[in-house]
Enzyme design. Structure first.
Site, mmCIF file in Angstrom:
data_model
loop_
_atom_site.group_PDB
_atom_site.id
_atom_site.type_symbol
_atom_site.label_atom_id
_atom_site.label_comp_id
_atom_site.label_asym_id
_atom_site.label_seq_id
_atom_site.Cartn_x
_atom_site.Cartn_y
_atom_site.Cartn_z
ATOM 1 N N CYS A 113 50.431 13.216 50.669
ATOM 2 C CA CYS A 113 50.739 14.504 51.308
ATOM 3 C C CYS A 113 49.454 15.165 51.816
ATOM 4 C CB CYS A 113 51.446 15.415 50.301
ATOM 5 S SG CYS A 113 51.766 17.058 50.944
ATOM 6 N N CYS A 117 49.254 18.828 49.518
ATOM 7 C CA CYS A 117 48.984 18.836 48.064
ATOM 8 C C CYS A 117 48.147 17.642 47.603
ATOM 9 C CB CYS A 117 50.285 18.925 47.277
ATOM 10 S SG CYS A 117 51.289 17.431 47.366
ATOM 11 N N ASP A 140 18.401 38.490 0.433
ATOM 12 C CA ASP A 140 17.237 37.620 0.595
ATOM 13 C C ASP A 140 17.435 36.339 -0.196
ATOM 14 O OD1 ASP A 140 15.995 39.443 2.186
ATOM 15 O OD2 ASP A 140 14.827 40.352 0.567
HETATM 16 ZN ZN LIG Z 1 52.747 17.900 48.947
#
Ligand SMILES: [Zn+2]
Length: 532
Positions: free
Chosen positions: A112, A115, A347
């Site tokens: 794609c 994305c 201490d």
């Molecule tokens: Zn996509």
């Protein structure tokens, strides 16, 4: 039910033809119910194709010599680089193939262009299974989890380009598309992956969980997508500490908000180019938020510092209070590291008796966090059995917030001490009796010489609430003191070369020194006492 309507058809077709995946198409068509996103990718693609084909079938009916029924939407070739080009080819090319399926440019998956594969293979069951295997192998104990993902910043640039593309197309049909009409990539990713995680691991996803699984994605092939933004908007990309690159997601988003749409389109292809490969998984990490354990300790040794005593990189004593306690906790909680804090400190040569001194330990990235009170008791026993220099009581799990009580009003608290005093002149009982009558004596303490290397020089007023004496012999007596917290007791006895005024020596008109000091009580009502 198929989520797209006739109205979406044009946009869906445009996006599919320019290399956008079905889930991103749903996002850009504003599909905001979860079910359609969750279908397996192949099924989703088939459904989308079928939906788009119907239209084509209808169109085909109008063609005098109809070609075979099955048609193929093919990606536009790389020629489309900008809006101008696109408006000429807005419909996308349609071509016919023999077998009837929509073919991918690269074997079986077109990556794609929006994305970069995130809503393709990285939200499918197989990938989630892989992440879950890592989670299970990590050895963390958890009853819920929060899942966080980090996407490469250039995704925002591509998202912006796709948005402008769709907006422009819709504008032609007098429709508008705001930034918020699109379903965010992160949202869609969540809708798909959260149920898969829950199912696979058998625990709910809970935003408040202390156990976090994080996945970081990168896409080396397109890192340069962001670079043009820097020339246009240099203010947004200032080098920051602990950041490897100036192109952070935040900086990119800021620049995208500033840049004019025309300028963006001149510099970046709308639709974005199709990448060759999907994202890579940079890391899958599990981490557990810190847990906190509190209690009180007694210290019976005059040769044990509270924290490791290191001077110029060299260790002076082999152990410390914090290590004697924390080593056991680290092992049992399987934690990475710890942070020790306490109500004041003594201490190295001072013992802490009575009820002990409150302390709290932060256990960082613990793998085990669930314990019964019986198990905590046993842990306390284990600590106490392993050393005669310290003892621990009231050991318990506490919240981060509760630790504040330990430090609250620390200055106003009272502390009780007992000291063994030496005097140069011979003394008799009557020489020390007057000390018993002194109440709420104000003293001024200049920062002691022995701590000047780590504390600023200042004069602090402290109160000696009361004193009690017990004669030992001509040169020794015991002194019991109740003082305001933060009083330097040793200096109050010997005077620190006149830096603490008055002091026991000046009050008695002798040279006095302190041979032994014990803390008898630390008046802090936290953590709550437990029955043993
Ligand atoms: Zn996509």
């Amino acid at each position: 039910m198929f989520p797209l309507t006739e109205e979406n058809k044009h946009v869906a077709q445009l996006l599919l033809s320019t290399g956008t995946c079905p889930r991103c198409i749903y996002r850009f068509c504003g599909v905001d119910f979860h079910a359609p996103y969750k279908l397996p990718y192949k099924e989703l693609l088939n459904e989308l194709q079928k939906f788009l084909e119907t239209e084509k079938d209808e169109l085909i009916l109008e063609v005098p010599n109809p070609p075979p029924k099955k048609i193929r939407l093919q990606e536009l070739e790389d020629g489309i680089d900008g809006i101008d080009n696109l408006s000429q080819n807005g419909e996308g090319k349609v071509s016919v193939i023999e077998d009837g399926s929509i073919a991918s440019k690269n074997s079986n998956l077109n990556v794609c262009n929006v994305c970069l594969g995130i809503l393709q293979e990285f939200c499918e069951k197989e990938f989630i299974k892989k992440v879950c295997q890592k989670v299970e192998a990590s050895g963390f104990e958890f009853t819920n989890l929060v899942f966080s993902v980090s996407f490469p910043p250039q995704l925002s640039v591509r998202e912006h380009a796709a948005w402008l593309l769709v907006k422009q197309e819709m504008g032609k049909q007098s429709l508008s598309l705001g930034r918020n009409d699109i379903v965010q990539l992160k949202e869609a990713y969540k809708w798909i992956t959260h149920p898969l995680f829950s199912e696979e691991l058998g625990v709910p996803i809970d935003g408040k969980s202390l156990f976090e699984v994080s996945v970081v994605f990168a896409h080396p092939e397109t890192v340069e997508d962001c670079h043009f933004l820097r020339a246009i908007c240099p203010d947004c990309f200032k080098p920051a500490k602990n950041k490897q690159s100036v192109f952070t997601r935040m900086a990119v988003m800021k620049a995208l908000n500033k840049i004019k749409e025309e300028d963006f389109c001149k510099q970046f292809p709308c639709p974005p180019n199709s990448p060759k490969a999907v994202c890579t998984v940079l890391e899958i990490e599990c981490a557990h938020g810190a847990v906190f354990v509190a209690g009180r300790y007694n210290k019976y040794s005059r040769n044990l510092p509270q924290t490791p005593w290191i001077i110029d990189g060299e260790r002076k004593l082999e152990s410390s209070v914090e290590e004697l306690i924390s080593d056991h906790l680290l092992a049992v909680f399987k934690a990475e590291s710890f942070n020790f804090s306490s109500s004041g400190r003594e201490d190295v040569d001072v013992r802490t008796l009575g009820n002990g001194r409150p302390f709290a330990i932060e256990l960082v990235n613990p793998h085990r966090v669930h314990f019964t009170s019986q198990e905590i008791k046993e842990l306390q026993q284990k600590i106490n059995n392993s050393s005669n220099k310290i003892q621990v009581r009231d050991l318990q799990l506490v919240t981060r917030e509760a630790i504040g009580h330990m430090k609250e009003g620390e200055e106003e608290k009272t502390k009780s001490y007992s000291a063994l005093i030496w005097t140069n002149k011979a003394i008799q009982k009557k020489d020390i009796e007057f000390l018993n009558g002194i109440k709420d004596l104000k003293i001024d303490q200049k920062t002691p010489l022995r701590v000047l290397h780590r504390r600023p020089l200042a004069v602090r007023t402290r109160i000696i609430h009361s004193m009690e004496t017990c004669y030992v012999d001509e040169h020794h007596f015991h002194l019991y003191l109740k003082t305001q917290a933060g009083t330097y007791i040793k200096e109050f006895v010997h005077g620190d070369f006149g830096r603490t005024k008055p002091n026991i020596g000046s009050l008695m008109n002798v040279t006095a020194d302190i041979l032994e000091l014990d803390v008898e009580s630390v008046d802090v009502d936290w953590p709550p006492a437990l029955d043993d």
